[in-house]
Enzyme design. Sequence first.
Site, PDB file in Angstrom:
ATOM      1  N   GLY A 196     -43.154 -37.335  -1.345  1.00 57.57           N
ATOM      2  CA  GLY A 196     -42.816 -36.910  -2.713  1.00 57.57           C
ATOM      3  C   GLY A 196     -43.245 -35.471  -2.939  1.00 57.57           C
ATOM      4  N   SER A 198     -45.490 -32.076  -4.281  1.00 61.43           N
ATOM      5  CA  SER A 198     -46.865 -31.638  -3.997  1.00 61.43           C
ATOM      6  C   SER A 198     -47.837 -31.969  -5.129  1.00 61.43           C
ATOM      7  CB  SER A 198     -46.932 -30.127  -3.770  1.00 61.43           C
ATOM      8  OG  SER A 198     -45.868 -29.710  -3.014  1.00 61.43           O
ATOM      9  N   GLY A 201     -48.810 -35.292  -4.641  1.00 63.53           N
ATOM     10  CA  GLY A 201     -49.507 -35.291  -3.337  1.00 63.53           C
ATOM     11  C   GLY A 201     -51.002 -35.005  -3.521  1.00 63.53           C
ATOM     12  N   GLU A 218     -45.916 -36.280   3.050  1.00 70.62           N
ATOM     13  CA  GLU A 218     -44.595 -35.727   3.374  1.00 70.62           C
ATOM     14  C   GLU A 218     -44.075 -35.098   2.088  1.00 70.62           C
ATOM     15  OE1 GLU A 218     -43.312 -35.642   6.355  1.00 70.62           O
ATOM     16  OE2 GLU A 218     -44.658 -37.022   7.396  1.00 70.62           O
ATOM     17  N   CYS A 252     -35.202 -33.157   0.906  1.00 75.95           N
ATOM     18  CA  CYS A 252     -36.406 -32.330   1.072  1.00 75.95           C
ATOM     19  C   CYS A 252     -36.195 -31.177   2.056  1.00 75.95           C
ATOM     20  CB  CYS A 252     -37.575 -33.193   1.527  1.00 75.95           C
ATOM     21  SG  CYS A 252     -37.214 -34.127   3.017  1.00 75.95           S
TER      22      CYS A 252
HETATM   23  P1  NAD Z   1     -40.926 -39.497  -7.112  1.00 75.78           P
HETATM   24  O1  NAD Z   1     -40.846 -39.122  -8.560  1.00 75.78           O
HETATM   25  O2  NAD Z   1     -40.129 -40.649  -6.624  1.00 75.78           O
HETATM   26  O3  NAD Z   1     -42.462 -39.678  -6.756  1.00 75.78           O
HETATM   27  C1  NAD Z   1     -42.850 -40.092  -5.472  1.00 75.78           C
HETATM   28  C2  NAD Z   1     -43.762 -41.272  -5.617  1.00 75.78           C
HETATM   29  O4  NAD Z   1     -44.935 -40.872  -6.293  1.00 75.78           O
HETATM   30  C3  NAD Z   1     -43.159 -42.440  -6.387  1.00 75.78           C
HETATM   31  O5  NAD Z   1     -43.350 -43.638  -5.663  1.00 75.78           O
HETATM   32  C4  NAD Z   1     -43.924 -42.433  -7.688  1.00 75.78           C
HETATM   33  O6  NAD Z   1     -44.128 -43.727  -8.215  1.00 75.78           O
HETATM   34  C5  NAD Z   1     -45.224 -41.809  -7.317  1.00 75.78           C
HETATM   35  N1  NAD Z   1     -45.835 -41.102  -8.441  1.00 75.78           N
HETATM   36  C6  NAD Z   1     -45.208 -40.320  -9.354  1.00 75.78           C
HETATM   37  N2  NAD Z   1     -46.106 -39.801 -10.216  1.00 75.78           N
HETATM   38  C7  NAD Z   1     -47.318 -40.281  -9.856  1.00 75.78           C
HETATM   39  C8  NAD Z   1     -48.652 -40.099 -10.364  1.00 75.78           C
HETATM   40  N3  NAD Z   1     -48.894 -39.341 -11.420  1.00 75.78           N
HETATM   41  N4  NAD Z   1     -49.658 -40.733  -9.722  1.00 75.78           N
HETATM   42  C9  NAD Z   1     -49.413 -41.505  -8.656  1.00 75.78           C
HETATM   43  N5  NAD Z   1     -48.173 -41.702  -8.143  1.00 75.78           N
HETATM   44  C10 NAD Z   1     -47.149 -41.106  -8.717  1.00 75.78           C
HETATM   45  O7  NAD Z   1     -40.499 -38.330  -6.197  1.00 75.78           O
HETATM   46  P2  NAD Z   1     -40.586 -36.774  -6.421  1.00 75.78           P
HETATM   47  O8  NAD Z   1     -42.001 -36.338  -6.439  1.00 75.78           O
HETATM   48  O9  NAD Z   1     -39.656 -36.353  -7.509  1.00 75.78           O
HETATM   49  O10 NAD Z   1     -39.904 -36.419  -5.013  1.00 75.78           O
HETATM   50  C11 NAD Z   1     -39.292 -35.225  -4.785  1.00 75.78           C
HETATM   51  C12 NAD Z   1     -40.166 -34.390  -3.892  1.00 75.78           C
HETATM   52  O11 NAD Z   1     -40.396 -35.094  -2.690  1.00 75.78           O
HETATM   53  C13 NAD Z   1     -39.533 -33.094  -3.509  1.00 75.78           C
HETATM   54  O12 NAD Z   1     -40.508 -32.094  -3.521  1.00 75.78           O
HETATM   55  C14 NAD Z   1     -39.088 -33.347  -2.077  1.00 75.78           C
HETATM   56  O13 NAD Z   1     -38.974 -32.179  -1.308  1.00 75.78           O
HETATM   57  C15 NAD Z   1     -40.154 -34.249  -1.587  1.00 75.78           C
HETATM   58  N6  NAD Z   1     -39.678 -35.067  -0.483  1.00 75.78           N
HETATM   59  C16 NAD Z   1     -40.255 -34.901   0.725  1.00 75.78           C
HETATM   60  C17 NAD Z   1     -39.784 -35.612   1.801  1.00 75.78           C
HETATM   61  C18 NAD Z   1     -40.380 -35.457   3.157  1.00 75.78           C
HETATM   62  O14 NAD Z   1     -40.082 -36.272   4.025  1.00 75.78           O
HETATM   63  N7  NAD Z   1     -41.213 -34.463   3.398  1.00 75.78           N
HETATM   64  C19 NAD Z   1     -38.736 -36.508   1.630  1.00 75.78           C
HETATM   65  C20 NAD Z   1     -38.192 -36.653   0.367  1.00 75.78           C
HETATM   66  C21 NAD Z   1     -38.665 -35.942  -0.702  1.00 75.78           C
END
Ligand code: NAD
Length: 464
Positions: A196, A198, A201, A218, A252
């Site tokens: 997800g 950063s 993260g 990731e 991503c």
């Molecule tokens: P998302 O909103 O689905 O969040 C990812 C996960 O984090 C979800 O399961 C969600 O429930 C959890 N989450 C959200 N907020 C949270 C919090 N405050 N506390 C704990 N958990 C929480 O996804 P996103 O962040 O919108 O994803 C998009 C990002 O992910 C982009 O930056 C993309 O580049 C990156 N990404 C990376 C990869 C990779 O393989 N490196 C793949 C796909 C996406």
Amino acid sequence: MTIQTEQPIPMFSDKVSSLRAYFDQGATRDLAWRDRQLAALAAMLEDHEERIAEALMVDLAKPEQEVYLGELALLFSEIKLARKHLKKWARKRRVSTPLAGQPGQSWVMPEPLGVVLIIGAWNYPIQLILGPLIPAIAAGNCAVLKPSEVAPKTASLVSSLVGAYLDPEAFAVVEGGVEETTALLSERFDHVFYTGGSAVGKIVMSAAAKHLTPVTLELGGKSPCIVDDSADLASAARRIIWGKCVNAGQTCIAPDYVLVTPKNKEALIAAMGKELDRMYGRDRLASTDYCKIINERHFDRLLQYLDDGETIIGGQHDRERLKIEPTVIGNVRMDSPLMTEEIFGPILPVIEVADLDAALAQVRAGDKPLAAYLFTTNKHNEQKFLSTISAGNMCINDVFMFMLVHDLPFGGVGNSGMGQYHGQAGFDRLSHLKSVMRRGRFPEIWIRFAPYNAFKIKLLKLFG
Ligand code: NAD
């Protein structure tokens, strides 16, 4: 994205404890059990390809070919690979023992970590939750899966299918959002594998730090794409446009922006226009080969980027259908959100740079990207790019295709993440590579024992 600060409710303690108890019984260490789980996972995907496609159609309007290419194909090939190499990967790996350690034998012995938490993202909601599960199973772990609530139809399908196909004593799926993820993160896991953005993260890593749990992150970021003077423009335009339009740019490793030399700028943009016509026709919003934006929040976020430059191609959008045309933007303001945030949508800034050195300097000025692309026919430029840019994954003359190579570990560096998976890298990531030495009892080499003296030091220096 809401960032929760209150104390989490310990609602998953029983679940995690029961998985740990099952792990402690040792069932998951059995290679035959691991193989059966991997086979069941493959069967699950095969049996329900249609339902998976339906769920992805609801969540993302994902075309069938992208369901296969972007979600299922990688999973099938990773499962096949893991089943083929399971015995080899899990076997002890002998290493040489130096003279000072003789008589003795040494080896690395992969062992499962325990209970792994896998948190997925919404953009490839099948691949990103089940992809890390494959090495988790192969390495002999139990796992809790937390699919993204942002793709709810797929999350609930994952939950029902995993429950029906995999060993329920070893695997659990938790649906939900921030509250559930926060509660899960308060538990002690043996590894947290998060995909997800950063910002979250950092939350994941600091929650894991409380238990000293290792993490794989990731993440994403701005993946640059450089087109130099020597590039084959027709091929570059075709591949970049495809990379930006697959999943409507919500990938991503999508090329985030293009840096192009003055010689090629106009021709590249013209070639991109032609490729868009060829791939999606004139009415691109109507194309069934083109995904929608996941939700209104992301749709509105993306539309704001259109103000940060001048639209050259595209720009149309439809909030009802959550579709934004593939859009090429020029005259970009470099300090605007378009160029400081990850775009994660079908908007492609094309920026002129004097030459390759200027392009490389610009990339180096930002965070280390997840992917970096160079289109060139010049070997010297290729070498310069590879040796001066640090990125998770790099590709010359194409986008994405490194994902097909099992022996290329996938993952970010710096701000784009930590830890790699795919192929054996995933198995190793979700194993503990335990070091073992067996010492022979005879002959006993006395020089290491007290009483010490100058002669013993001399011998140690000679053989140590
Ligand atoms: P998302 O909103 O689905 O969040 C990812 C996960 O984090 C979800 O399961 C969600 O429930 C959890 N989450 C959200 N907020 C949270 C919090 N405050 N506390 C704990 N958990 C929480 O996804 P996103 O962040 O919108 O994803 C998009 C990002 O992910 C982009 O930056 C993309 O580049 C990156 N990404 C990376 C990869 C990779 O393989 N490196 C793949 C796909 C996406």
